[in-house]
Design a protein around this motif. Structure first.
Motif, PDB file in Angstrom:
ATOM      1  N   PHE A  95      -8.080   1.169  -2.298  1.00 38.14           N
ATOM      2  CA  PHE A  95      -6.635   1.414  -2.220  1.00 38.14           C
ATOM      3  C   PHE A  95      -6.300   2.291  -1.013  1.00 38.14           C
ATOM      4  CE2 PHE A  95      -6.724   0.420  -6.874  1.00 38.14           C
ATOM      5  CZ  PHE A  95      -5.793  -0.626  -6.845  1.00 38.14           C
ATOM      6  N   ALA A  96      -7.133   3.299  -0.768  1.00 38.03           N
ATOM      7  CA  ALA A  96      -6.890   4.187   0.365  1.00 38.03           C
ATOM      8  C   ALA A  96      -7.031   3.447   1.692  1.00 38.03           C
ATOM      9  CB  ALA A  96      -7.844   5.371   0.312  1.00 38.03           C
ATOM     10  N   ALA A  97      -7.993   2.530   1.792  1.00 33.07           N
ATOM     11  CA  ALA A  97      -8.173   1.749   3.017  1.00 33.07           C
ATOM     12  C   ALA A  97      -6.982   0.839   3.259  1.00 33.07           C
ATOM     13  CB  ALA A  97      -9.460   0.930   2.919  1.00 33.07           C
ATOM     14  N   LEU A  98      -6.437   0.260   2.191  1.00 28.62           N
ATOM     15  CA  LEU A  98      -5.236  -0.555   2.337  1.00 28.62           C
ATOM     16  C   LEU A  98      -4.072   0.292   2.849  1.00 28.62           C
ATOM     17  CD1 LEU A  98      -3.661  -3.175   2.005  1.00 28.62           C
ATOM     18  CD2 LEU A  98      -3.333  -2.600  -0.412  1.00 28.62           C
ATOM     19  N   ASP A  99      -3.941   1.509   2.323  1.00 24.25           N
ATOM     20  CA  ASP A  99      -2.897   2.414   2.809  1.00 24.25           C
ATOM     21  C   ASP A  99      -3.084   2.703   4.293  1.00 24.25           C
ATOM     22  OD1 ASP A  99      -1.942   2.489   0.230  1.00 24.25           O
ATOM     23  OD2 ASP A  99      -2.801   4.453  -0.243  1.00 24.25           O
ATOM     24  N   GLU A 100      -4.335   2.907   4.711  1.00 25.77           N
ATOM     25  CA  GLU A 100      -4.602   3.193   6.124  1.00 25.77           C
ATOM     26  C   GLU A 100      -4.271   1.988   6.994  1.00 25.77           C
ATOM     27  OE1 GLU A 100      -8.288   4.729   8.930  1.00 25.77           O
ATOM     28  OE2 GLU A 100      -8.079   5.500   6.890  1.00 25.77           O
ATOM     29  N   LEU A 101      -4.598   0.802   6.514  1.00 26.13           N
ATOM     30  CA  LEU A 101      -4.248  -0.408   7.269  1.00 26.13           C
ATOM     31  C   LEU A 101      -2.748  -0.496   7.492  1.00 26.13           C
ATOM     32  CD1 LEU A 101      -6.459  -3.311   5.843  1.00 26.13           C
ATOM     33  CD2 LEU A 101      -6.665  -2.140   8.037  1.00 26.13           C
ATOM     34  N   ARG A 102      -2.001  -0.241   6.452  1.00 27.24           N
ATOM     35  CA  ARG A 102      -0.549  -0.293   6.575  1.00 27.24           C
ATOM     36  C   ARG A 102      -0.052   0.779   7.524  1.00 27.24           C
ATOM     37  NH1 ARG A 102       1.038  -1.482   0.184  1.00 27.24           N
ATOM     38  NH2 ARG A 102       1.325  -3.748   0.446  1.00 27.24           N
ATOM     39  N   GLY A 103      -0.668   1.947   7.487  1.00 30.82           N
ATOM     40  CA  GLY A 103      -0.289   3.014   8.407  1.00 30.82           C
ATOM     41  C   GLY A 103      -0.566   2.662   9.854  1.00 30.82           C
ATOM     42  N   ARG A 104      -1.584   1.833  10.080  1.00 31.02           N
ATOM     43  CA  ARG A 104      -1.898   1.381  11.440  1.00 31.02           C
ATOM     44  C   ARG A 104      -0.975   0.263  11.910  1.00 31.02           C
ATOM     45  NH1 ARG A 104      -8.502   0.487  11.036  1.00 31.02           N
ATOM     46  NH2 ARG A 104      -9.070   2.637  10.403  1.00 31.02           N
ATOM     47  N   GLY A 105      -0.235  -0.314  10.984  1.00 30.51           N
ATOM     48  CA  GLY A 105       0.609  -1.456  11.327  1.00 30.51           C
ATOM     49  C   GLY A 105      -0.158  -2.752  11.417  1.00 30.51           C
ATOM     50  N   ALA A 106      -1.362  -2.792  10.833  1.00 25.68           N
ATOM     51  CA  ALA A 106      -2.177  -4.002  10.867  1.00 25.68           C
ATOM     52  C   ALA A 106      -1.533  -5.098  10.017  1.00 25.68           C
ATOM     53  CB  ALA A 106      -3.581  -3.709  10.354  1.00 25.68           C
ATOM     54  N   ARG A 107      -1.634  -6.326  10.481  1.00 20.47           N
ATOM     55  CA  ARG A 107      -1.028  -7.454   9.771  1.00 20.47           C
ATOM     56  C   ARG A 107      -2.111  -8.417   9.297  1.00 20.47           C
ATOM     57  NH1 ARG A 107       4.206  -9.039  13.577  1.00 20.47           N
ATOM     58  NH2 ARG A 107       5.252  -6.990  13.455  1.00 20.47           N
ATOM     59  N   PRO A 108      -2.336  -8.496   8.002  1.00 18.71           N
ATOM     60  CA  PRO A 108      -3.369  -9.409   7.479  1.00 18.71           C
ATOM     61  C   PRO A 108      -3.027 -10.867   7.743  1.00 18.71           C
ATOM     62  CG  PRO A 108      -2.791  -7.744   5.852  1.00 18.71           C
ATOM     63  CD  PRO A 108      -1.761  -7.654   6.946  1.00 18.71           C
ATOM     64  N   ALA A 394     -14.076   3.646   7.539  1.00 19.27           N
ATOM     65  CA  ALA A 394     -14.991   2.543   7.827  1.00 19.27           C
ATOM     66  C   ALA A 394     -14.565   1.279   7.096  1.00 19.27           C
ATOM     67  CB  ALA A 394     -16.412   2.933   7.438  1.00 19.27           C
ATOM     68  N   LEU A 395     -14.169   1.417   5.837  1.00 19.83           N
ATOM     69  CA  LEU A 395     -13.723   0.251   5.069  1.00 19.83           C
ATOM     70  C   LEU A 395     -12.450  -0.324   5.661  1.00 19.83           C
ATOM     71  CD1 LEU A 395     -14.150  -1.618   2.666  1.00 19.83           C
ATOM     72  CD2 LEU A 395     -12.928   0.027   1.233  1.00 19.83           C
ATOM     73  N   ALA A 396     -11.544   0.541   6.071  1.00 21.03           N
ATOM     74  CA  ALA A 396     -10.309   0.067   6.713  1.00 21.03           C
ATOM     75  C   ALA A 396     -10.631  -0.683   8.007  1.00 21.03           C
ATOM     76  CB  ALA A 396      -9.375   1.243   6.987  1.00 21.03           C
ATOM     77  N   ASP A 397     -11.584  -0.162   8.777  1.00 15.79           N
ATOM     78  CA  ASP A 397     -11.990  -0.848  10.007  1.00 15.79           C
ATOM     79  C   ASP A 397     -12.547  -2.230   9.697  1.00 15.79           C
ATOM     80  OD1 ASP A 397     -11.273   1.379  11.491  1.00 15.79           O
ATOM     81  OD2 ASP A 397     -13.335   2.148  11.660  1.00 15.79           O
ATOM     82  N   VAL A 398     -13.361  -2.310   8.656  1.00 15.23           N
ATOM     83  CA  VAL A 398     -13.954  -3.592   8.276  1.00 15.23           C
ATOM     84  C   VAL A 398     -12.877  -4.577   7.823  1.00 15.23           C
ATOM     85  CG1 VAL A 398     -15.372  -4.700   6.498  1.00 15.23           C
ATOM     86  CG2 VAL A 398     -16.242  -2.699   7.733  1.00 15.23           C
ATOM     87  N   LEU A 399     -11.967  -4.123   6.969  1.00 10.42           N
ATOM     88  CA  LEU A 399     -10.903  -5.012   6.504  1.00 10.42           C
ATOM     89  C   LEU A 399     -10.022  -5.467   7.659  1.00 10.42           C
ATOM     90  CD1 LEU A 399      -9.837  -3.212   3.196  1.00 10.42           C
ATOM     91  CD2 LEU A 399     -11.386  -5.149   3.469  1.00 10.42           C
ATOM     92  N   GLU A 400      -9.744  -4.556   8.575  1.00 10.22           N
ATOM     93  CA  GLU A 400      -8.926  -4.931   9.737  1.00 10.22           C
ATOM     94  C   GLU A 400      -9.664  -5.952  10.585  1.00 10.22           C
ATOM     95  OE1 GLU A 400      -6.180  -2.876  13.225  1.00 10.22           O
ATOM     96  OE2 GLU A 400      -7.727  -1.668  12.209  1.00 10.22           O
ATOM     97  N   GLY A 401     -10.958  -5.729  10.794  1.00  7.60           N
ATOM     98  CA  GLY A 401     -11.733  -6.643  11.624  1.00  7.60           C
ATOM     99  C   GLY A 401     -11.899  -8.011  10.994  1.00  7.60           C
ATOM    100  N   LEU A 402     -11.969  -8.069   9.672  1.00  3.82           N
ATOM    101  CA  LEU A 402     -12.171  -9.348   8.983  1.00  3.82           C
ATOM    102  C   LEU A 402     -10.886 -10.103   8.696  1.00  3.82           C
ATOM    103  CD1 LEU A 402     -14.877  -8.356   6.302  1.00  3.82           C
ATOM    104  CD2 LEU A 402     -15.259  -9.599   8.445  1.00  3.82           C
ATOM    105  N   ALA A 403      -9.797  -9.353   8.433  1.00  7.18           N
ATOM    106  CA  ALA A 403      -8.625 -10.010   7.854  1.00  7.18           C
ATOM    107  C   ALA A 403      -7.311  -9.787   8.582  1.00  7.18           C
ATOM    108  CB  ALA A 403      -8.460  -9.525   6.411  1.00  7.18           C
ATOM    109  N   CYS A 404      -7.323  -9.044   9.677  1.00  6.36           N
ATOM    110  CA  CYS A 404      -6.036  -8.705  10.323  1.00  6.36           C
ATOM    111  C   CYS A 404      -6.043  -9.112  11.791  1.00  6.36           C
ATOM    112  CB  CYS A 404      -5.761  -7.221  10.212  1.00  6.36           C
ATOM    113  SG  CYS A 404      -5.669  -6.602   8.529  1.00  6.36           S
ATOM    114  N   THR A 405      -4.834  -9.220  12.316  1.00  2.00           N
ATOM    115  CA  THR A 405      -4.671  -9.492  13.741  1.00  2.00           C
ATOM    116  C   THR A 405      -4.608  -8.193  14.505  1.00  2.00           C
ATOM    117  OG1 THR A 405      -2.257  -9.563  13.421  1.00  2.00           O
ATOM    118  CG2 THR A 405      -3.454 -11.651  13.359  1.00  2.00           C
TER     119      THR A 405
END
Length: 405
Positions: A95-108, A394-405
């Motif tokens: 959940f925290a990694a998802l919050d960080e992704l949103r804070g970065r403006g990453a788009r899945p 690290a998890l946020a980086d992985v999710l961004e690298g796998l699933a986001c633009t």
């Protein structure tokens, strides 16, 4: 909500005031409270929450029916008087990694899911990873219906009492077909990262491991009036087998543990009629594990014969070596190594996980967070706050690298 506030909110649930450890057993009140917490976290983020046919919880960003989803998460249940980190760290970090992704403006560009697998530890019914095993078809419905806790309550009955329908249990291939990658973050259950000075590691494989039940059957008699020469005491055979397990494990560079015991009639002044012990053994490869277990069995039968005791040995569960998906593992290493000259260590583990169960069906990988003491399955289990935060990043980086633009 930050990692810290989520962690603080979940921390009291199922905690024993006597031991300081956790008793979050499947389909109990503590488990219900953990499930409610998961649902609240999902809904607070606008995620779609669902509970599948096997009692596993899912929270979705995007439509999983699109397919090729990236899923993370772990479990919230515990071993008896277990620690706070084993399982929950992976769910809170998700959940925290998802919050960080949103804070970065990453788009899945792929659906993102967070999962809480049910009954991972097997503390109540004696079989680990029940939720993921059922989903993957590694546990049949018939086998699941025969699972019984120490009070004689079956798994289906426990589910009914918790408000769930056990008639839905079974394989879920359609759900798994929607998942393109599953990445489980977990506290390391050992000291490899502490010894190397790294905060984060990537799993290479899970050692083959299993559980065996040893039933030593002797003759009950009076502890004060029965001559030593006339006794058929199964406790002696059991005790000698425990020591044999240690010797065999040391010789093979493996581990073997008798961690659970049942005694009948269990009286201070009575020679036991039955001593039932459960062996857990794990090794880096199948040959070593076979050597250890066969050596223990051979010794146990010799000790039983020497004391006039009958012995039955039953293998209750077994998981062969699990090699995590090499392409996904290498992709995690690439993502986490971007922009740095440091290499993320890759290490094996002797602990079983839901990611290992699912590895036969979908690409899976694991991240480990440093454990400075190596202690796990104990109230003393610990991970430093800054290492936990590093795990979230690290998890946020992985999710961004796998699933986001």
């Amino acid at each position: 909500m930050s990692f810290h506030s989520m962690w603080a909110e979940l921390l009291p649930v199922g905690r024993s005031s006597a031991s300081g450890g956790y008793r979050r057993y499947a389909w109990t009140g503590a488990d219900t409270d953990c499930r409610a917490w998961f649902r609240e976290q999902a809904e607070a983020r606008g995620l779609v929450h669902e509970t599948d046919r096997n009692g596993n919880q899912w929270a979705w960003l995007g439509d999983p029916a699109v397919g090729n989803a990236v899923v993370t998460g772990s479990h919230l249940d515990s071993v008896p008087d277990g620690g706070a980190f084993d399982g929950p760290l992976g769910v809170v970090s998700a959940f925290a990694a998802l919050d960080e992704l949103r804070g970065r403006g990453a788009r899945p560009t792929r659906p993102l899911g967070i999962v809480n697998f049910g009954d991972e530890e097997g503390a109540r019914f004696g079989l680990a990873c029940v939720g993921s095993r059922l989903t993957a078809g590694a546990l049949t419905v018939e086998q699941a219906h025969r699972l019984t806790d120490g009070d004689g309550v079956t798994l289906p009955r426990a589910m009914e009492l918790a408000g769930y329908d056990p008639d839905t249990l079974g394989p879920d291939p359609e759900r798994l077909a929607r998942i393109g990658a599953f990445v489980e973050l977990h506290v390391e259950q050992g000291r490899a990262l502490d010894l190397s000075g790294d905060r984060i590691g990537i799993a290479s494989a899970i050692w083959p491991h299993g559980r065996w039940r040893f039933d030593f059957r002797g003759e009950a008699n009076h502890a004060g009036t029965t001559r030593l020469a006339d006794r058929h005491d199964p406790m002696l055979s059991y005790a000698e087998t425990v020591l044999a397990a240690r010797r065999e494990a040391e010789l093979a560079g493996a581990v073997a543990t008798f961690g659970k015991i049942g005694v009948e009639p269990n009286g201070v002044n009575a020679i036991p009629s039955l001593v039932r012990g459960w062996l857990d053994s794990r090794a880096a490869d199948q040959e070593s594990l076979d050597t250890v277990v066969s050596g223990i069995e051979k010794a146990a039968r010799e000790y039983a014969a020497a004391h006039g005791v009958d012995l039955d040995i039953v293998r209750e569960s077994f998981t062969p070596v699990v090699e995590f998906d090499h392409a996904l593992r290498d992709e995690l290493a690439r993502i986490l190594g971007t922009g740095t000259e440091l290499k993320v260590p890759v290490l094996g583990t002797g602990a079983g996980h839901d990611a290992g169960i699912l590895s036969d069906r979908i690409p899976t990988a694991m991240l480990f967070v440093r454990n400075p003491t190596g202690v796990s399955h104990s109230p003393a289990e610990y991970a430093a706050e800054d290492d936990c935060v590093a795990g979230v990043t690290a998890l946020a980086d992985v999710l961004e690298g796998l699933a986001c633009t």
